[in-house]
Design an enzyme around this catalytic site. Structure first.
Site, short mmCIF file in Angstrom:
data_model
loop_
_atom_site.label_atom_id
_atom_site.label_comp_id
_atom_site.label_asym_id
_atom_site.label_seq_id
_atom_site.Cartn_x
_atom_site.Cartn_y
_atom_site.Cartn_z
N HIS A 193 25.87 55.16 52.70
CA HIS A 193 26.62 54.19 52.51
C HIS A 193 28.18 54.63 52.07
CE1 HIS A 193 22.94 51.87 52.81
NE2 HIS A 193 22.28 52.46 51.75
N ASP A 205 18.04 53.13 56.78
CA ASP A 205 17.92 52.87 55.54
C ASP A 205 16.64 51.75 55.34
OD1 ASP A 205 18.38 53.10 52.91
OD2 ASP A 205 19.77 51.41 52.92
#
Ligand SMILES: [Zn+2]
Length: 253
Positions: A68, A119
């Site tokens: 991220h 993810d």
């Protein structure tokens, strides 16, 4: 194999130092600065923002993948980019969770490397991950072809980043068609309304911005032909196992 302490919130300082030395030269994955509350918690606990704290307290290098890395100031972005670490972007998940927009232009300008991951798995789509990254930056900066460079189209930049960052994140000798590397290859159909008439890097532009994963007809993993004519060899078995599993779980709820 590598190690993946989940995030600075999920591991002690001592634990982080211990695990990152377990597998020298192998991948280290860590979620970093995904959301504002995480930044605030680390700031309150450690006196520094997560990216600042990590850079000051761990030997971040080219083996690291920071998942991220959304909430970074320009200064943090440049400092982290210069370590050679990969930003493990998950643009579909980051959109779904409302995390924010990766500081992609500053990262790219500083020579930062990046790759893509799924993810949360809310949706798995290679091309959608790539175009979501670019589109988020277009919306933020009110520009077009934001990540394109003088010599490389947007599709080329997005795809090449994934080859490099993906190889590092997976700790795998791959990411190019070259003697000595694994034969990890994707075959994309050209005989369709999306790809017809395109050539060179505009093939990648059309694939990424106008295409979908259905255009992928073949996949070779380490030379093994795993997807043929758009279908994974074990697809039927995997899907039926999955359906049976979900049904079983639901019956127990
Ligand atoms: Zn995550």
């Amino acid at each position: 194999m590598g190690v993946a302490p989940h995030s600075l919130r999920a591991v002690s300082k001592e634990g982080l130092a211990l695990v990152t030395n377990l597998r020298p030269g192998r991948p280290v994955h860590l979620h970093l600065a995904e959301q504002i509350p995480e930044v605030e918690e680390i700031l309150a606990g450690y006196g520094l923002r997560p990216t600042e704290w990590l850079l000051d307290n761990a030997a971040v290098d080219r083996n690291w993948t920071l998942i991220h890395a959304t909430q970074m100031t320009d200064d943090e972005t440049i400092r982290l980019a210069k370590t050679g670490a990969v930003a493990g972007l998950c643009p579909i998940t980051e959109s779904s969770l409302g995390d924010g927009i990766f500081n992609g232009t500053v990262w790219q300008e500083a020579g930062g490397r990046w790759g893509y991951g799924s993810d949360s798995n809310i949706r798995i789509s290679l091309v959608e991950e790539l175009r979501t990254l670019e589109y988020s930056l277009r919306l933020r900066d009110r520009g077009r072809a934001v990540l394109a460079t003088r010599n490389r189209t947007t599709g080329r930049v997005l795809y090449d980043a994934g080859l490099d960052g993906g190889a590092t994140a997976a700790g795998r000798e791959t990411g190019a068609i070259r003697a000595g590397l694994w034969a990890d290859l994707v075959g994309v159909s050209l005989q369709n309304e999306v790809m017809v008439g395109r050539k060179d890097d505009t093939l990648l532009d059309s694939f990424v911005f106008a295409g979908n994963d259905g255009l992928i007809k073949d996949v070779w993993s380490a030379g093994r032909h795993q997807v043929r004519n758009g279908k994974h060899l074990d697809r039927d078995r995997i899907v039926s196992d999955y359906l049976a599993c979900i049904t079983r779980l639901q019956d127990k709820m």
